[in-house]
Design a protein around this motif. Structure first.
Motif, PDB file in Angstrom:
ATOM      1  N   GLY A 274      10.409 -19.074  -6.944  1.00 10.75           N
ATOM      2  CA  GLY A 274      11.545 -18.021  -6.718  1.00 10.75           C
ATOM      3  C   GLY A 274      12.922 -18.438  -7.227  1.00 10.75           C
ATOM      4  N   VAL A 275      13.937 -18.386  -6.837  1.00 11.94           N
ATOM      5  CA  VAL A 275      15.234 -18.845  -6.858  1.00 11.94           C
ATOM      6  C   VAL A 275      15.137 -20.203  -7.619  1.00 11.94           C
ATOM      7  CG1 VAL A 275      17.579 -19.175  -6.231  1.00 11.94           C
ATOM      8  CG2 VAL A 275      16.273 -17.363  -5.486  1.00 11.94           C
ATOM      9  N   MET A 276      15.845 -20.584  -8.695  1.00 11.25           N
ATOM     10  CA  MET A 276      15.811 -22.082  -9.324  1.00 11.25           C
ATOM     11  C   MET A 276      14.454 -22.406  -9.553  1.00 11.25           C
ATOM     12  SD  MET A 276      18.921 -22.482  -9.802  1.00 11.25           S
ATOM     13  CE  MET A 276      18.575 -24.163 -10.467  1.00 11.25           C
ATOM     14  N   GLY A 277      13.397 -21.642  -9.466  1.00 10.84           N
ATOM     15  CA  GLY A 277      11.984 -22.089 -10.053  1.00 10.84           C
ATOM     16  C   GLY A 277      11.272 -22.713  -8.849  1.00 10.84           C
ATOM     17  N   ASN A 300      -3.439 -16.063  -3.479  1.00 11.81           N
ATOM     18  CA  ASN A 300      -2.436 -14.911  -3.023  1.00 11.81           C
ATOM     19  C   ASN A 300      -1.059 -15.165  -3.622  1.00 11.81           C
ATOM     20  OD1 ASN A 300      -1.374 -12.590  -1.938  1.00 11.81           O
ATOM     21  ND2 ASN A 300      -0.827 -13.375  -0.028  1.00 11.81           N
ATOM     22  N   SER A 301      -0.460 -14.399  -4.603  1.00 19.23           N
ATOM     23  CA  SER A 301       0.676 -14.307  -5.048  1.00 19.23           C
ATOM     24  C   SER A 301       1.607 -13.332  -5.135  1.00 19.23           C
ATOM     25  CB  SER A 301       0.706 -15.108  -6.537  1.00 19.23           C
ATOM     26  OG  SER A 301       0.159 -13.867  -7.316  1.00 19.23           O
ATOM     27  N   HIS A 302       2.873 -13.432  -5.133  1.00 22.26           N
ATOM     28  CA  HIS A 302       3.958 -12.593  -5.162  1.00 22.26           C
ATOM     29  C   HIS A 302       4.752 -12.987  -6.404  1.00 22.26           C
ATOM     30  CE1 HIS A 302       7.150  -9.598  -3.368  1.00 22.26           C
ATOM     31  NE2 HIS A 302       6.750  -9.179  -4.212  1.00 22.26           N
ATOM     32  N   LEU A 303       4.447 -12.285  -7.730  1.00 21.34           N
ATOM     33  CA  LEU A 303       5.276 -12.675  -8.800  1.00 21.34           C
ATOM     34  C   LEU A 303       6.670 -11.890  -9.092  1.00 21.34           C
ATOM     35  CD1 LEU A 303       2.388 -12.702 -11.406  1.00 21.34           C
ATOM     36  CD2 LEU A 303       3.207 -14.597  -9.662  1.00 21.34           C
ATOM     37  N   ALA A 304       7.596 -12.277 -10.042  1.00 18.43           N
ATOM     38  CA  ALA A 304       8.964 -11.454 -10.435  1.00 18.43           C
ATOM     39  C   ALA A 304       8.872 -10.274 -10.355  1.00 18.43           C
ATOM     40  CB  ALA A 304       9.382 -12.667 -11.521  1.00 18.43           C
ATOM     41  N   ALA A 305       9.953  -9.856 -10.072  1.00 17.47           N
ATOM     42  CA  ALA A 305      10.041  -8.323  -9.750  1.00 17.47           C
ATOM     43  C   ALA A 305      10.852  -7.682 -11.136  1.00 17.47           C
ATOM     44  CB  ALA A 305      10.632  -7.873  -8.618  1.00 17.47           C
ATOM     45  N   HIS A 306      10.985  -6.511 -11.203  1.00 14.09           N
ATOM     46  CA  HIS A 306      11.741  -5.835 -12.394  1.00 14.09           C
ATOM     47  C   HIS A 306      11.162  -5.453 -13.510  1.00 14.09           C
ATOM     48  CE1 HIS A 306      15.438  -6.469 -10.124  1.00 14.09           C
ATOM     49  NE2 HIS A 306      15.333  -7.750 -10.328  1.00 14.09           N
ATOM     50  N   ARG A 307      10.987  -4.015 -14.007  1.00 18.94           N
ATOM     51  CA  ARG A 307       9.995  -3.423 -14.747  1.00 18.94           C
ATOM     52  C   ARG A 307      10.145  -4.354 -15.976  1.00 18.94           C
ATOM     53  NH1 ARG A 307       9.942   2.750 -16.416  1.00 18.94           N
ATOM     54  NH2 ARG A 307       7.777   2.916 -17.397  1.00 18.94           N
ATOM     55  N   GLU A 308      11.368  -4.740 -16.514  1.00 23.68           N
ATOM     56  CA  GLU A 308      11.429  -5.469 -17.874  1.00 23.68           C
ATOM     57  C   GLU A 308      11.163  -6.709 -17.779  1.00 23.68           C
ATOM     58  OE1 GLU A 308      15.261  -6.096 -15.526  1.00 23.68           O
ATOM     59  OE2 GLU A 308      13.781  -4.274 -15.526  1.00 23.68           O
ATOM     60  N   ASN A 309      10.738  -7.424 -16.610  1.00 24.00           N
ATOM     61  CA  ASN A 309      10.819  -8.925 -16.739  1.00 24.00           C
ATOM     62  C   ASN A 309       9.171  -9.511 -16.767  1.00 24.00           C
ATOM     63  OD1 ASN A 309      11.529 -11.352 -16.293  1.00 24.00           O
ATOM     64  ND2 ASN A 309      11.521 -11.464 -14.199  1.00 24.00           N
ATOM     65  N   VAL A 310       8.617  -8.834 -17.640  1.00 26.00           N
ATOM     66  CA  VAL A 310       7.269  -9.218 -17.821  1.00 26.00           C
ATOM     67  C   VAL A 310       7.144 -10.744 -18.216  1.00 26.00           C
ATOM     68  CG1 VAL A 310       5.302  -8.782 -19.450  1.00 26.00           C
ATOM     69  CG2 VAL A 310       6.570  -7.015 -18.925  1.00 26.00           C
ATOM     70  N   ILE A 311       7.916 -11.318 -18.888  1.00 22.60           N
ATOM     71  CA  ILE A 311       7.954 -12.718 -19.146  1.00 22.60           C
ATOM     72  C   ILE A 311       8.112 -13.608 -17.974  1.00 22.60           C
ATOM     73  CG2 ILE A 311       9.307 -14.565 -20.500  1.00 22.60           C
ATOM     74  CD1 ILE A 311       9.645 -12.731 -22.858  1.00 22.60           C
ATOM     75  N   GLY A 312       8.998 -13.088 -17.154  1.00 22.16           N
ATOM     76  CA  GLY A 312       8.942 -14.004 -15.782  1.00 22.16           C
ATOM     77  C   GLY A 312       7.797 -13.736 -14.893  1.00 22.16           C
ATOM     78  N   ARG A 313       7.116 -12.803 -15.046  1.00 20.06           N
ATOM     79  CA  ARG A 313       5.965 -12.765 -14.530  1.00 20.06           C
ATOM     80  C   ARG A 313       4.730 -13.590 -14.929  1.00 20.06           C
ATOM     81  NH1 ARG A 313       7.748  -7.632 -13.370  1.00 20.06           N
ATOM     82  NH2 ARG A 313       7.599  -6.661 -15.272  1.00 20.06           N
ATOM     83  N   ASN A 314       4.768 -13.603 -16.452  1.00 21.75           N
ATOM     84  CA  ASN A 314       3.920 -14.548 -17.065  1.00 21.75           C
ATOM     85  C   ASN A 314       3.875 -15.767 -16.514  1.00 21.75           C
ATOM     86  OD1 ASN A 314       2.826 -12.060 -18.133  1.00 21.75           O
ATOM     87  ND2 ASN A 314       3.713 -12.461 -20.075  1.00 21.75           N
ATOM     88  N   SER A 315       5.360 -16.224 -16.716  1.00 24.06           N
ATOM     89  CA  SER A 315       5.693 -17.777 -16.434  1.00 24.06           C
ATOM     90  C   SER A 315       5.250 -18.163 -15.058  1.00 24.06           C
ATOM     91  CB  SER A 315       7.508 -17.772 -16.686  1.00 24.06           C
ATOM     92  OG  SER A 315       7.899 -19.137 -16.413  1.00 24.06           O
ATOM     93  N   ASP A 316       5.711 -17.213 -13.860  1.00 26.93           N
ATOM     94  CA  ASP A 316       5.454 -17.403 -12.571  1.00 26.93           C
ATOM     95  C   ASP A 316       3.801 -17.739 -12.435  1.00 26.93           C
ATOM     96  OD1 ASP A 316       7.974 -17.238 -11.854  1.00 26.93           O
ATOM     97  OD2 ASP A 316       7.408 -15.094 -10.863  1.00 26.93           O
ATOM     98  N   ILE A 691      16.905 -15.093 -13.233  1.00 26.63           N
ATOM     99  CA  ILE A 691      15.619 -14.743 -13.957  1.00 26.63           C
ATOM    100  C   ILE A 691      15.680 -16.022 -15.060  1.00 26.63           C
ATOM    101  CG2 ILE A 691      15.118 -13.341 -15.902  1.00 26.63           C
ATOM    102  CD1 ILE A 691      16.251 -10.958 -14.303  1.00 26.63           C
ATOM    103  N   SER A 692      14.334 -16.180 -15.302  1.00 25.58           N
ATOM    104  CA  SER A 692      14.106 -17.428 -16.595  1.00 25.58           C
ATOM    105  C   SER A 692      14.374 -16.712 -17.813  1.00 25.58           C
ATOM    106  CB  SER A 692      12.631 -17.812 -16.410  1.00 25.58           C
ATOM    107  OG  SER A 692      12.567 -18.244 -15.004  1.00 25.58           O
ATOM    108  N   GLY A 693      14.821 -17.595 -18.742  1.00 25.23           N
ATOM    109  CA  GLY A 693      15.129 -17.302 -20.208  1.00 25.23           C
ATOM    110  C   GLY A 693      13.695 -17.408 -20.847  1.00 25.23           C
ATOM    111  N   TYR A 694      14.031 -17.396 -22.433  1.00 28.54           N
ATOM    112  CA  TYR A 694      12.700 -17.262 -23.192  1.00 28.54           C
ATOM    113  C   TYR A 694      12.890 -18.861 -23.812  1.00 28.54           C
ATOM    114  CZ  TYR A 694      13.411 -12.371 -22.700  1.00 28.54           C
ATOM    115  OH  TYR A 694      13.657 -11.155 -22.482  1.00 28.54           O
ATOM    116  N   LYS A 695      11.477 -19.449 -23.764  1.00 31.88           N
ATOM    117  CA  LYS A 695      11.306 -20.727 -24.324  1.00 31.88           C
ATOM    118  C   LYS A 695      11.739 -20.836 -25.638  1.00 31.88           C
ATOM    119  CE  LYS A 695       8.189 -24.461 -24.322  1.00 31.88           C
ATOM    120  NZ  LYS A 695       8.518 -25.096 -25.722  1.00 31.88           N
ATOM    121  N   GLU A 696      11.548 -20.187 -26.479  1.00 32.54           N
ATOM    122  CA  GLU A 696      11.744 -20.314 -27.995  1.00 32.54           C
ATOM    123  C   GLU A 696      13.347 -20.319 -28.148  1.00 32.54           C
ATOM    124  OE1 GLU A 696       7.989 -18.380 -27.517  1.00 32.54           O
ATOM    125  OE2 GLU A 696       9.819 -17.890 -26.702  1.00 32.54           O
TER     126      GLU A 696
END
Length: 833
Positions: A274-277, A300-316, A691-696
């Protein structure tokens, strides 16, 4: 009496359940005639989605259902508790872990230069034998069927007295004849995810126990098919194997009492992302076990919220998958070797991961939504009309899996039920009240699986319950799994057959191998980025060739810490395929610090030893592209030039810049550039520092800092990620550990403790501290837009300036960190320093 119906009947149950249509109606007819059976199989194929490459598994009809332990004891042959690992494509054998082969004997050297270690040869030979035996697993293994139920529900901190039958027991049958052998239930948000609960977990244990008891009572209040038993029949009851919680997450695993004696090696783990990873408001909990001779894992997991935050969910997902580990101990590791994984045998490691199991399930609120290309209003309309095809095509998880960006190798059944989120609690209507934020319905709640052999698992049912106390609907799925049970006498026959083949090659002549190169030049290597080169090894002789990497004289490891090599030993049969050895350089914080200080250089010599043969020497070198990450603030303020241009060699540095410190900067220019970029572009950004940033982008920003080039276009969350990683990578924290308060902070002493802290800081550290506190105060001026709070930002300050991202476990250190957190709140809320 059997505790699970035959596999063909289980398939019919799944088809009948689909035909029933409703989620709460599970009237199961007797087995249908052949014509009806074929029709139901067609319906089942339409219901469960598989790719073209993998068709629905059809286990062999000879596989037996699991029977109670007391009946097994009456059988003539007692199955052993293990089977061996599988390698299906080659007679070559390698290790996947990269560890030194665990041997105690010393090498024996001969006058002609040959080196031999009998213990190493025997170990490598034995591992190859185990691998060959495992490829013939079906010759000495009985296969039995078990029904497995998975349930997941985001309860939104609600739920008290409502019946759970329609969720947990929907497909049991009238007399419990289809009751599952294993039940795994995962909850999310069983407590409010406020700051207090996330930091302290003061309600999680109590809530977890309450839910476990509710689930146990629900399961044991129904007959479960063991002699017509019910909740009062010990043979017909469910027993809790393990439960695990993390803030709002909870996972519990039950098995029928008749199987309890065949469950062992039970372990659990949890990961906060979650917060700060690292905090537990988002993350995963897991339980693994050995069931008969198969290994099962539940996540069992609970991944990052918000409709636009697909990258955050993938990272989680990637973080949880990589960090979930199970220290299973010596005996369990030995059993794991025999059940299909040699990774523990290679290195003596007692740790395994999620993917090392025969079958793994992943459930939870994964938070993937319908793609934003479809409007919220259209998603609502399609969901209410039960028009699901377009929604399935634009489901974010389906899209990301199709692109190979998440859940690689995992499977999921087709979504034939309406989206499970977001409902108005207490109703069956999607949330559309005018005083609430309008959200597009979504399939947030999912069940996925991963298997070593896809034919060993079949999904019978994937649906949802209509319980309505939460804003999510519960989801459930039932599977039939093929479970292994080994016959020792048959295994021995296979063993003798493998040994006969090996004897044809042994003791004929000396081994010989060829390496396609012995020098590896990685060129320029940058901080935080890995680089891999390969060497191919061919068996050029007529006998088995065994090799391993060995340490140099008086050194504990065969390579320096910045280099990893896979595999580190192996065995190649004559005329077999070449073996590829991967050499990877990775510069992390510790390595960067050593390189910047001149204590380390990117040069090494690797010794590859051919058993009963010669040594091969492999030269590895690279050039470190100097980075501001992994340096000290005292050194960073000395240079106005980009850090990439500063020589690593201390003599050359003095020749170029001298020893005059009068031109030192107040704070590192790199820190100023990061803060200035955030200040100019993103103080108002929603979810700043959450929210996490983009690795690139992070890599490009880091490169610009090192070279002095201007920043390109960037997402503000990528820049905040760089800020946090820059501060946590410093060779020493801005606030030295010795200055952490030893007293509990209260209103009476907070001012004095703050003053004492400031007076104790070295000059440069003082400048950086005041600069960062001033910046964070500026962030709080926009808290209505960026949703920052003083408490949340104080946690960021502690991680960046005090602990360097390290989580303390010592009770005294945890208390000092809490006191520091209160001091940070004081600094952020005060009008002056």
């Amino acid at each position: 009496m059997n505790t699970s119906v035959p596999h063909s009947e289980l398939t019919d149950v799944g088809a009948a359940a689909v035909n029933a249509g409703g989620h709460n109606s599970w009237a199961l007819p007797p087995p249908p005639p052949q014509q009806q059976q074929q029709q139901q199989q067609v319906q089942y194929a339409q219901y469960t989605h598989y790719s073209q490459e993998q068709q629905p598994p059809v286990p062999s009809p000879t596989k037996q259902p699991i029977v109670p332990l007391q009946q097994q004891q009456q059988q003539q042959q007692q199955p052993p508790t293990s089977t061996l690992s599988v390698s299906r494509h080659s007679s070559s054998f390698t290790n996947p872990n990269g560890d030194i082969l665990p041997i105690k004997a010393t090498d024996e050297e001969f006058e002609d230069g040959r080196v031999r270690n009998a213990e190493a040869m025997n170990k490598i030979r034995d591992a190859w034998i185990y691998t060959q035996i495992s490829t013939r697993e079906k010759e000495f293994t009985h296969y039995r069927n078990a029904r497995i139920f998975l349930g997941t529900w985001n309860v939104n901190a609600k739920g008290k007295d409502e019946s759970l039958d329609s969720w947990l027991c929907a497909d049991w049958g009238a007399r419990g004849e289809y009751a599952p052998d294993i039940v795994a239930v995962g909850l999310q948000e069983m407590v409010d995810l406020n700051a207090v609960n996330v930091a302290v977990e003061n309600k999680s244990a109590q809530k977890s126990q309450t839910w476990v008891e509710r689930i146990r009572m629900t399961l044991n209040s129904r007959p479960c098919g063991v002699g017509g038993g019910n909740g009062n029949d010990p043979n017909g009851s469910y027993i809790l194997i393990q439960s695990k919680y993390l803030v709002g997450l909870m996972l519990c695993v039950f098995v029928k009492a008749t199987h309890r004696a065949r469950v062992k090696c039970v372990h659990s783990d949890s990961v906060g992302v979650g917060v700060m990873g690292m905090m537990g408001n988002k993350g995963g909990v897991s339980v693994r076990m050995q069931f008969y001779d198969s290994t099962l894992c539940f996540v069992n997991s609970h991944l990052a919220a918000h409709r636009e935050n697909v990258i955050g969910r993938n990272s989680d997902f990637q973080n949880i998958l990589s960090k979930l580990q199970y220290d299973i101990g010596y005996e369990a590791a030995k059993q794991s070797i025999q059940n299909g994984s040699l990774s523990q045998w290679y290195s003596g490691s007692q740790t395994i991961g999620v993917s090392d199991h025969d079958i793994a399930f992943w459930i939870g609120d994964l938070n993937y939504r319908i793609d934003e290309s479809i409007s919220t209003e259209l998603v609502l309309n399609l969901s209410q009309k039960f028009d699901l095809e377009k929604l399935r095509r634009h489901d974010q998880l389906n899209m990301e899996r199709n692109e190979g960006r998440v859940f690689q190798g995992w499977y999921e059944g087709q979504l034939n039920f309406p989206p499970t989120y977001k409902y108005q609690p207490g109703t069956d209507m999607y949330e559309q009240r005018p005083d609430k934020k309008l959200r597009a319905p979504a399939w947030c709640d999912r069940v996925l699986w991963l298997t070593k052999d896809p034919s060993y698992l079949k999904q019978l049912h994937y649906s949802r319950s209509e319980l309505n106390v939460s804003d999510h609907k519960p989801v459930m799925s039932t599977f039939v799994a093929v479970i292994k049970d080994v016959i020792q006498s048959e295994r021995e026959k296979v063993y003798y057959s493998v040994m006969k083949r090996l004897d044809e090659y042994d003791n004929q002549s000396l081994p010989m191998v060829g390496l396609d190169r012995t020098e590896l030049d990685f060129g320029e290597v940058r901080y935080g980025m890995s680089k891999t080169l390969q060497i191919r090894i061919a068996n050029t002789g007529k006998v088995v060739a065994q090799f391993r990497l060995v340490p140099k004289l008086d050194e504990p490891s065969f390579c320096k810490p910045w280099l990893s090599i896979l595999p580190t030993y192996g065995m190649i049969i004559p005329s077999d395929h070449d073996m590829v050895v991967n050499f990877t350089i990775n510069i992390n914080n510790d390595i960067a610090r050593a390189l910047n200080s001149g204590k380390e250089v990117l040069e090494d010599i690797i010794i590859l030893r051919l058993e009963n043969g010669r040594d091969y020497y492999i030269t590895v070198k690279g050039r470190y592209a100097r980075s501001c990450f992994g340096m000290s603030v005292d050194e960073l303020v000395m240079y106005n030039d980009p850090i990439r241009s500063i020589p690593l060699d201390p003599i050359r540095r003095v020749e170029k810049y001298g020893t005059d410190k009068s031109a030192m900067l107040c704070v590192p220019k790199e820190l100023w550039r990061i803060v200035d970029a955030i200040y100019g572009k993103g103080l108002h950004e929603m979810d700043l520092f959450s929210i996490s940033g983009y690795k690139e982008e992070i890599d490009m920003i880091r490169e610009s800092l090192d070279t002095g080039e201007p920043f390109g276009n960037f997402n503000i969350h990528s820049m905040t990620d760089v800020l946090v990683s820059f501060l946590t990578s410093l060779t020493s924290t801005v606030v030295p550990h010795s200055l952490l308060p030893t007293l509990e902070i209260d209103a009476q002493n907070v001012q004095a403790c703050a003053r004492s802290l400031l007076e104790g800081l070295p000059p440069i550290n003082y400048n950086v501290f005041v600069y960062m506190i001033s910046f964070f105060r500026e962030c709080l001026l926009y808290q209505q837009q960026n949703q920052l709070t003083t408490v949340k930002l104080a946690r960021v300050c502690v991680a960046c300036l005090v602990t360097g991202g390290v989580m303390y476990e010592n009770k005294q250190e945890v208390q000092r960190q809490k006191s520091m957190h209160l001091l940070m709140i004081h600094f952020l809320e005060s009008s002056s320093i």
